[in-house]
Enzyme design. Structure first.
Site, PDB file in Angstrom:
ATOM      1  N   HIS A 122       5.417   6.643  -2.455  1.00  9.39           N
ATOM      2  CA  HIS A 122       6.918   6.555  -2.759  1.00  9.39           C
ATOM      3  C   HIS A 122       7.073   8.673  -2.683  1.00  9.39           C
ATOM      4  O   HIS A 122       8.039   9.446  -2.440  1.00  9.39           O
ATOM      5  CB  HIS A 122       7.800   6.098  -4.227  1.00  9.39           C
ATOM      6  CG  HIS A 122       7.789   5.325  -3.913  1.00  9.39           C
ATOM      7  ND1 HIS A 122       7.945   3.928  -4.521  1.00  9.39           N
ATOM      8  CD2 HIS A 122       7.846   4.363  -2.535  1.00  9.39           C
ATOM      9  CE1 HIS A 122       7.762   2.770  -4.665  1.00  9.39           C
ATOM     10  NE2 HIS A 122       7.839   2.711  -3.602  1.00  9.39           N
ATOM     11  N   ARG A 163      11.946  -4.987   6.896  1.00 10.11           N
ATOM     12  CA  ARG A 163      12.755  -4.413   5.259  1.00 10.11           C
ATOM     13  C   ARG A 163      14.472  -4.471   5.261  1.00 10.11           C
ATOM     14  O   ARG A 163      14.444  -3.812   6.883  1.00 10.11           O
ATOM     15  CB  ARG A 163      11.984  -3.538   4.621  1.00 10.11           C
ATOM     16  CG  ARG A 163      12.460  -2.730   3.302  1.00 10.11           C
ATOM     17  CD  ARG A 163      12.220  -2.419   2.996  1.00 10.11           C
ATOM     18  NE  ARG A 163      12.371  -1.454   1.679  1.00 10.11           N
ATOM     19  CZ  ARG A 163      13.119  -0.317   1.362  1.00 10.11           C
ATOM     20  NH1 ARG A 163      13.556   0.546   2.429  1.00 10.11           N
ATOM     21  NH2 ARG A 163      13.400  -0.377   0.245  1.00 10.11           N
ATOM     22  N   ALA A 203       3.346   1.681   3.176  1.00 10.07           N
ATOM     23  CA  ALA A 203       4.227   0.942   2.760  1.00 10.07           C
ATOM     24  C   ALA A 203       5.662   1.433   2.139  1.00 10.07           C
ATOM     25  O   ALA A 203       6.717   1.501   2.180  1.00 10.07           O
ATOM     26  CB  ALA A 203       3.682  -0.220   2.090  1.00 10.07           C
ATOM     27  N   CYS A 228       0.845  -1.259  -0.035  1.00 10.80           N
ATOM     28  CA  CYS A 228      -0.132  -0.783   0.427  1.00 10.80           C
ATOM     29  C   CYS A 228       0.795   1.284   0.229  1.00 10.80           C
ATOM     30  O   CYS A 228       2.189   1.693   0.041  1.00 10.80           O
ATOM     31  CB  CYS A 228      -1.395   0.167   1.823  1.00 10.80           C
ATOM     32  SG  CYS A 228      -0.001   0.165   2.409  1.00 10.80           S
TER      33      CYS A 228
HETATM   34  S1  SF4 Z   1      -1.059  -1.549   5.903  1.00 10.82           S
HETATM   35 FE1  SF4 Z   1      -2.276  -0.341   6.924  1.00 10.82          FE
HETATM   36  S2  SF4 Z   1      -1.986   1.334   5.581  1.00 10.82           S
HETATM   37 FE2  SF4 Z   1      -1.726   0.082   4.881  1.00 10.82          FE
HETATM   38  S3  SF4 Z   1      -3.217  -0.822   3.543  1.00 10.82           S
HETATM   39 FE3  SF4 Z   1      -2.811  -2.448   5.716  1.00 10.82          FE
HETATM   40  S4  SF4 Z   1      -4.266  -0.790   6.769  1.00 10.82           S
HETATM   41 FE4  SF4 Z   1      -4.556   0.336   5.364  1.00 10.82          FE
END
Ligand code: SF4
Length: 530
Positions: free
Chosen positions: A181, A83, A52, A49
């Site tokens: 990014h 990571r 991330a 996402c």
């Molecule tokens: S990791 Fe967190 S911010 Fe990313 S899609 Fe899942 S709930 Fe949403």
């Protein structure tokens, strides 16, 4: 039927209509691919996402920054230490990378708002850790409940007298890590870069889009420092807020990962006049070309001579070992599916080793990463990307500086890839398959159809491949090995691949009674044996 057609043939008409443009076979007249669009629901994508991309990729490696994940605990926990961007602190720079900062939102914070808890978290972080800067990264619920993280950051900045920056990188923004990014790039150019004033030396450079996975950045820097470069900042592997402030002072930006950092490269050019070139520090031949390009940019005889001297010495140190690994790998085939740049960078290294790439793809690259920057004017922005802010910068009157004369710039423009990236597809062989946003079904199908000797990918599909009898090496985490960059890294990569391919266990994937009609054996341990 070709592998591509055989795969697409299995889809329903609706899925076929979407996927046919994301899966292409390289041919002279077919190089256009669909990318950076919404994933089909339920298809088991490998994508992550926006959070991330922002926190996990670009901001996370900044060692002297406390990056607070504002949200329920999951996002922070799963991105804690997974990571492998390494960092070392020193007497001047703190290192918080072993920590995970989160506001750990609960139901009451969703109902009544999380700003109060965020203020409290910032206060605790300041009191306990005293970081150089604090960066706040939003997760999904934050945008939905309307917490004003920018206001909290501005208030905290005054209160604690240090840079506090908010990033609205909720996971639902954009279609992948890529939006994150962009959001991180915008924040860093707006609030950090340009605020420092460290004196720079000759051949001052920034390394952009190098995240020091498994120590890659350290290995690259070791060689660059031997040549005599002054590395002003690395974005962002083993990087720091303290370094990043001075990035506008470098004479040249070298871009490793184009996808994650090209926004900063472009904005540095517009705002401060710093030229950038695309480099590739992965693989010996690419490393040598990149070093020669950098020396050519500065055009200084002394630097060019030193570059050749270091190349010769580094080559001598690794050649024998690399030749041996090449003899073990020649003729093998590989498939690569990584985030937004490695699927291209590693093809060069594989070619050096005699390995042919039969499939390559990206999770979240855009068309320019596949086809080259010349397609940027023709990329249509769709509704899913419109919620990612694209900022405009203008020349900084006091700090803008022209580095090359117009004549020199034009002379070097094409030979050096100045402000240009050619993309992955051009260099691939005709007949190779290119896949954007590969999904679980396609992974299994393509591995069965193409039977590569090695599949370079990530943690989610590694064991799928290996259970099918195909070696999978992780190209995100390097399977906890590395560095893989530069001269010494190429040896590590080749050795790891050889070890994987020649692991004796592959002979035992199929039980012997499946292939042999009669089994013969020996009973031991008793008085009688047969
Ligand atoms: S990791 Fe967190 S911010 Fe990313 S899609 Fe899942 S709930 Fe949403």
């Amino acid at each position: 039927m070709e592998a591509r057609e055989r795969l697409l043939d299995k889809y329903s008409a609706r899925v076929f209509k979407n996927r046919k443009d994301h899966v292409i076979t390289k041919a002279e007249d077919a190089t256009e691919i669909a990318a950076n669009s919404r994933t089909i629901p339920g298809i088991m994508t490998n994508r992550g996402c926006c959070y991330a991309g922002c926190k996990g990729v670009v901001l996370g490696p900044l060692k002297d920054v406390a990056v607070i994940t504002h949200g329920p605990i999951g996002c922070a926990f799963y991105s804690w230490g997974t990571r492998r961007h390494k960092a070392k602190g020193d007497e001047n720079t703190k290192n918080f990378l072993e920590y995970c900062f989160s506001t750990d939102m609960q139901e009451s914070d969703i109902v009544f708002g999380g700003e109060k808890k965020l203020r409290q978290a910032i206060q605790e972080v300041v009191e306990i850790f005293d970081p150089a800067s604090i960066m706040i990264c939003s997760t999904c619920p934050v945008g939905l409940i309307g917490d004003d993280i920018n206001a909290v950051a501005a208030e905290a900045e005054k209160l604690y007298n240090r840079k506090v920056i908010a990033f609205s990188c909720e996971g639902y923004k954009g279609v992948s890590q890529s939006g994150g990014h962009h959001i991180a790039n915008n924040g860093l150019i707006r609030h950090v870069i340009g605020t420092g004033d460290r004196p720079v030396k000759k051949y001052a450079i920034n390394i952009l889009g190098e995240y020091n996975i498994g120590g890659d950045g350290w290995e690259i820097s070791r060689v660059l420092k031997r040549i005599g470069y002054d590395i002003v900042s690395v974005m962002t592997g083993d990087g720091s807020y303290a370094e990043l402030k001075n990035a506008h002072l470098a004479e040249l930006n070298v871009v490793q990962c184009h996808r994650s950092i090209n926004y900063i490269a472009e904005m540095l050019k517009t705002k401060y006049g710093t030229d950038w070139i695309k480099v590739n520090f992965i693989g010996v031949s690419s490393m040598i070309k990149s070093l020669r390009d950098m020396a050519k940019y500065f055009g200084d005889e002394e630097l060019i001579a030193k570059t050749e001297e270091v190349i010769a010495e580094e080559l001598e140190a690794v050649s024998e070992e690399l030749e041996y690994y090449k003899s073990r790998l020649k003729g093998k085939t590989a498939a690569l599916f990584v985030g937004g740049s490695r699927s291209h960078h590693y093809q060069k290294l594989l070619k050096d080793l005699g390995v042919e790439t039969v499939l390559a793809g990206y999770e979240f690259a855009h068309r320019d990463d596949y086809e080259g920057r010349e397609v940027i004017p023709f990329i249509k922005e769709d509704a899913d990307s419109k919620n990612i802010e694209s900022i405009k910068v203008s020349p900084d009157e006091a700090k803008y500086k022209i580095r090359l004369s117009e004549t020199k710039y034009n002379e070097l423009k094409d030979s050096l890839s100045l402000e240009y990236y050619e993309g992955m597809i051009k260099e691939m062989e005709n007949g190779a398959i290119i896949v954007d946003d590969l999904n679980h079904f396609e992974t299994e199908e393509f591995l069965n159809l193409l039977k590569p000797d090695v599949f370079y990918s990530g943690i989610k599909d590694k064991y799928v491949a290996q259970k099918g009898g195909i070696l999978s090496r992780q190209l995100h985490s390097y399977d906890y090995s590395g560095p893989y960059a530069s001269f010494k890294g190429a040896v590590n990569f080749a050795r790891d691949t050889v070890m994987g391919i020649y692991t004796p266990a592959w002979k035992y994937v199929t039980a012997p009674w499946k292939t042999e009609p009669t089994l013969e054996g020996t009973l031991t341990g008793g008085e009688q044996s047969a």
